[in-house]
Design an enzyme around this catalytic site. Structure first.
Site, PDB file in Angstrom:
ATOM      1  N   PHE A   1       0.831  -1.198   0.000  1.00  0.00           N
ATOM      2  CA  PHE A   1       0.000   0.000   0.000  1.00  0.00           C
ATOM      3  C   PHE A   1       0.870   1.254   0.000  1.00  0.00           C
ATOM      4  CE2 PHE A   1      -2.279  -3.254   2.401  1.00  0.00           C
ATOM      5  CZ  PHE A   1      -3.591  -3.169   1.934  1.00  0.00           C
ATOM      6  N   ASP A   2       0.442   2.264  -0.740  1.00  0.00           N
ATOM      7  CA  ASP A   2       0.923   3.623  -0.508  1.00  0.00           C
ATOM      8  C   ASP A   2       0.239   4.119   0.766  1.00  0.00           C
ATOM      9  OD1 ASP A   2       2.026   6.185  -0.851  1.00  0.00           O
ATOM     10  OD2 ASP A   2       0.354   6.832  -2.111  1.00  0.00           O
ATOM     11  N   GLY A   3       0.735   5.219   1.318  1.00  0.00           N
ATOM     12  CA  GLY A   3       0.153   5.740   2.550  1.00  0.00           C
ATOM     13  C   GLY A   3      -0.900   6.801   2.310  1.00  0.00           C
TER      14      GLY A   3
ATOM     15  N   PHE B   1      -1.181  -0.760  -4.335  1.00  0.00           N
ATOM     16  CA  PHE B   1      -2.161   0.313  -4.449  1.00  0.00           C
ATOM     17  C   PHE B   1      -1.481   1.667  -4.303  1.00  0.00           C
ATOM     18  CE2 PHE B   1      -4.403  -3.355  -2.652  1.00  0.00           C
ATOM     19  CZ  PHE B   1      -5.504  -3.461  -3.484  1.00  0.00           C
TER      20      PHE B   1
END
Length: 372
Positions: free
Chosen positions: A208-210, A325
Site C-alpha cells: 500500500f501507498d500511505g 495500491f
C-alpha cells in the site's frame, strides 16, 4: 509504456516470468469440455467473509473480445463468445492475487475448520448471463474456487457491491471504480504490466501507498499547496494526531484480522499474509505520524519502506507483491514497468492535478466498456 483507451497498460502478453520463460498458457488457448469440479468446500456466508469483487476483465485476459465489442458491436461480441464457449480465457492481472487468496483460505481451513472468516471472491460483470457459461468453464479449467457471480446484462454492477458486503472491488474501468469509492467501498483500477513477475504461491503479499490510500489526503494537500518544507513542518507539529482514514484502510484492517488468526496459532513468522507500506514519505521527517496513525488504529504493517521521494518500482520488484495500491499514476506506471501488478486509487487531491505529459482524460475518463 502507455495508457490505451481501455486504461490498461500496453500489453504484449499475460506472461508470468520465471527463469526467463513464458507462462504455459501463452499463445495457447486449449479447447475444453465444460466440467463441474467436485468436493469443493462451501463458500463462507457473505456477512462473515472478506469479500473481494473482481471484474472479468482483470481476472482474465479479454482484450480480443473487448476489441470485437468496441469495433463490431454487442451482437458480434456475443456471437463470438458463444462460438468460443469451450475455449478458456488466459489469466489476467488479478489471477495470481486470487490464487493467493485461495492459498490463504486453505491454510485457514486447516487451522480453523469451522470458521467462516475467509476470503470470498465474487466475479462482477455486466456481461449478459448467456455469456456466463464461458466464464464458468474458464474458472473450472483454471481450478479457481469462485462460486458467486454477478452478471447484470449491461447494467452497472456497482449497486450490488454493498449487497455482497464487498471489502475490495477491482476493475479495469476507472469510472466504475470512482462510483464504488463514492459509495464508500474500497476500490481500485487494476492495470496489466507488459510482463508480470513471478510471485509467491504460498504467501499473499499486499503493498500500500500511505497518503490518499491508507490515510486521508490531508498531508498531501499541504504538500501540494505549500511545498515540501511546509509539509515537514505540518507533520512534525501533528505527529501525535492520527491521520484520518483513507479508502483502503478497511481492507488493511480485514487483512490484519486474518493475520491475527495465524498469530494465535504461533505462526507470526510464517504467516501466509504479509503487508507492506511503500511511501514517498521520509522516515525521519514525516514517518513518525504514519506509523503512529497505524498504531492508533490498532493495525500492524509487516514492512514499512520510506523512500524519501525515490522511485517505488525497484523496491516493489524486490517485494514482488501480488498487488500494489497507489493514488498517483506516476507510481502505478513505475511499478508496472518493473513487472508489478499495480492498482490506481482515484482518491484525493492528486486526482485534480494532472501529471506532466498526461491529460485529464488519461486519469478520469474512459471509452464505453462492456465489462467493468
Amino acid at each position: 509504456m502507455s495508457l490505451n483507451n481501455g486504461h490498461t497498460l500496453t500489453v504484449s502478453g499475460q506472461d508470468f516470468i520465471k527463469n526467463g520463460s513464458q507462462a504455459p498458457w501463452e499463445d495457447a488457448r486449449p479447447v475444453l469440455r465444460p466440467t463441474t469440479p467436485t468436493r469443493k468446500p462451501q463458500p463462507p456466508k457473505p456477512e462473515h467473509a472478506i469479500t473481494i469483487a473482481v471484474s472479468s476483465r482483470v481476472l482474465f485476459n479479454m482484450e480480443k473480445e473487448q476489441q470485437i465489442y468496441e469495433q463490431q458491436g454487442v451482437e458480434e461480441y456475443m456471437k463470438y463468445q458463444l462460438e468460443h464457449e469451450t475455449e478458456p480465457f488466459s489469466p489476467g492481472p488479478a489471477f495470481s492475487f486470487v490464487k493467493a487468496l485461495e492459498a490463504v483460505n486453505t491454510q485457514l481451513r486447516e487451522l480453523y475448520p469451522d470458521s467462516e472468516e475467509l476470503f470470498d471472491v465474487v466475479l462482477m460483470t455486466n456481461n449478459h448471463a448467456n455469456i456466463g457459461l464461458r466464464l464458468i468453464n474458464t474458472i473450472n479449467y483454471h481450478q479457481l474456487f469462485i462460486e458467486r457471480f454477478c452478471m447484470t446484462g449491461g447494467n452497472s454492477p456497482i449497486g450490488y457491491l454493498k449487497a455482497y458486503h464487498t471489502n475490495l472491488y477491482l476493475s479495469a474501468d476507472p469510472v466504475k471504480v470512482r462510483e464504488a469509492l463514492e459509495e464508500g467501498i474500497a476500490a481500485a483500477t487494476m492495470f496489466t504490466p507488459e510482463k508480470m513477475k513471478e510471485v509467491s504461491e504460498t504467501q499473499l503479499r499486499v503493498a500500500f501507498d500511505g497518503d490518499a490510500v491508507l490515510f486521508s489526503d490531508e498531508s498531501e494537500r499541504i504538500y501540494k499547496a505549500h511545498g515540501l518544507d511546509k509539509f515537514f513542518e505540518h507533520e512534525k507539529a501533528h505527529e501525535n494526531k492520527p491521520l484520518d482514514h483513507g479508502p483502503l484502510k478497511g481492507f488493511l484492517e480485514a487483512l490484519g484480522k486474518l493475520q491475527k488468526k495465524f498469530y494465535g496459532k504461533g505462526q507470526r513468522m510464517d504467516c501466509p499474509i504479509r503487508t507492506y507500506l511503500v511511501t514517498a514519505r521520509s522516515a525521519a521527517s514525516s514517518g513518525t505520524r504514519a506509523l503512529k496513525t497505524l498504531r492508533s488504529w490498532g493495525l500492524e504493517i509487516d514492512e514499512a519502506l520510506f523512500l524519501a521521494g525515490a522511485p517505488k518500482g525497484p523496491m516493489l520488484e524486490k517485494i514482488r507483491p501480488h498487488i500494489f495500491f497507489d493514488d498517483q499514476m506516476f507510481h502505478v506506471e513505475g511499478a508496472a514497468e518493473m513487472g508489478t501488478v499495480a492498482c490506481h486509487v482515484p482518491y484525493g487531491i492528486a486526482q485534480k492535478i494532472p501529471k506532466k505529459g498526461m491529460k485529464d482524460k488519461d486519469i478520469s475518463n474512459t471509452t464505453k466498456k462492456l465489462e467493468p
